[in-house]
Design a protein around this motif. Sequence first.
Motif, mmCIF file in Angstrom:
data_model
loop_
_atom_site.group_PDB
_atom_site.id
_atom_site.type_symbol
_atom_site.label_atom_id
_atom_site.label_comp_id
_atom_site.label_asym_id
_atom_site.label_seq_id
_atom_site.Cartn_x
_atom_site.Cartn_y
_atom_site.Cartn_z
ATOM 1 N N GLN A 168 0.831 -1.196 0.000
ATOM 2 C CA GLN A 168 0.000 0.000 0.000
ATOM 3 C C GLN A 168 0.874 1.258 0.000
ATOM 4 O O GLN A 168 1.898 1.325 0.666
ATOM 5 C CB GLN A 168 -0.920 0.006 1.219
ATOM 6 N N GLY A 169 0.438 2.233 -0.777
ATOM 7 C CA GLY A 169 1.210 3.461 -0.903
ATOM 8 C C GLY A 169 2.297 3.376 -1.946
ATOM 9 O O GLY A 169 2.973 4.374 -2.227
ATOM 10 N N LEU A 170 2.464 2.197 -2.544
ATOM 11 C CA LEU A 170 3.474 1.991 -3.584
ATOM 12 C C LEU A 170 2.800 1.472 -4.847
ATOM 13 O O LEU A 170 2.458 2.235 -5.734
ATOM 14 C CB LEU A 170 4.542 1.015 -3.074
ATOM 15 N N ALA A 171 2.598 0.152 -4.909
ATOM 16 C CA ALA A 171 1.984 -0.449 -6.093
ATOM 17 C C ALA A 171 0.466 -0.338 -6.076
ATOM 18 O O ALA A 171 -0.180 -0.421 -7.120
ATOM 19 C CB ALA A 171 2.393 -1.917 -6.201
ATOM 20 N N LEU A 178 6.474 1.214 -17.142
ATOM 21 C CA LEU A 178 6.186 1.093 -15.713
ATOM 22 C C LEU A 178 5.029 0.135 -15.453
ATOM 23 O O LEU A 178 5.020 -0.580 -14.448
ATOM 24 C CB LEU A 178 5.867 2.474 -15.133
ATOM 25 N N GLY A 179 4.049 0.114 -16.362
ATOM 26 C CA GLY A 179 2.919 -0.792 -16.195
ATOM 27 C C GLY A 179 3.323 -2.245 -16.317
ATOM 28 O O GLY A 179 2.901 -3.093 -15.522
ATOM 29 N N PHE A 190 3.824 -7.617 -9.338
ATOM 30 C CA PHE A 190 2.660 -8.080 -8.582
ATOM 31 C C PHE A 190 2.555 -9.602 -8.667
ATOM 32 O O PHE A 190 2.325 -10.285 -7.664
ATOM 33 C CB PHE A 190 1.396 -7.429 -9.138
ATOM 34 N N ALA A 191 2.752 -10.137 -9.859
ATOM 35 C CA ALA A 191 2.671 -11.585 -10.045
ATOM 36 C C ALA A 191 3.842 -12.301 -9.386
ATOM 37 O O ALA A 191 3.675 -13.389 -8.820
ATOM 38 C CB ALA A 191 2.623 -11.917 -11.534
ATOM 39 N N LEU A 243 -1.891 0.084 -9.245
ATOM 40 C CA LEU A 243 -2.942 -0.874 -9.574
ATOM 41 C C LEU A 243 -4.154 -0.619 -8.685
ATOM 42 O O LEU A 243 -4.014 -0.469 -7.463
ATOM 43 C CB LEU A 243 -2.454 -2.306 -9.357
ATOM 44 N N ILE A 244 -5.338 -0.569 -9.295
ATOM 45 C CA ILE A 244 -6.568 -0.386 -8.529
ATOM 46 C C ILE A 244 -7.577 -1.461 -8.936
ATOM 47 O O ILE A 244 -7.325 -2.247 -9.843
ATOM 48 C CB ILE A 244 -7.168 1.020 -8.742
ATOM 49 N N ASP A 245 -8.727 -1.485 -8.254
ATOM 50 C CA ASP A 245 -9.776 -2.483 -8.499
ATOM 51 C C ASP A 245 -9.217 -3.901 -8.378
ATOM 52 O O ASP A 245 -9.012 -4.603 -9.366
ATOM 53 C CB ASP A 245 -10.411 -2.282 -9.878
#
Length: 213
Positions: A43-46, A96-97, A104-105, A134-136
């Motif tokens: 949280q606060g990063l990715a 970056l995406g 994340f993976a 990343l959201i949702d």
Amino acid sequence: MKIIQPSLCRVPPPNGDWFNDYYDPWHLAHNEAWVYQQLAQRQGLAIPYFFGLHSIITPSNEPAWVLVLEFIPGMTVNHQAAMSKVIPTIHDFCTLGVAAVRDFALGAWCLRDIRGPNFILTPASGPGARCVVLIDLFEAREASELTPENVEELARISARDFYVEFLHAVWDVYPGFSKWAHRNLPRDVWGQVTLDDSDEEEEEEEEGEQSAV
């Protein structure tokens, strides 16, 4: 802030093609809250900071749930109007995406819902380094049971899925994007992905000429 109100959630027909993709609103809200709790270190990063899940009653007297999240300024993948004006922004967003989805993976989490609106590129002038958030995360699932080899494969597939989504989003405003990607992204991200066969052939010819030299 994200409000999940049952009456605003689509209810599929019993035999609809997307019936299995339907999520009960209660489970949708609580699963996403659980994901944020499990990913507290990110949280606060990715991902945004998560401040809790709350139950509310709407003015129409309907129960609903609110996820209180950090506001992330920036643009999504589908925000083409702004992206089309600044080519370096498109490059930054994709680079970056891809890295964000892959990381994340590699943390043994499966993102699953890789769609343009679920990724935000923060402003270059904002505090801290520019990044993709990343959201949702309601469809995200822990993948700790996977072997290291399978986690690597998950990371590769996730990065590739993001690239395909991104390619479709920017193709109309930046037809040369795939050529840039071929020169700047790993082959396992863009390999065998093309929306223009002529571009693909030109790229292969250029690679052949370089190899010959």
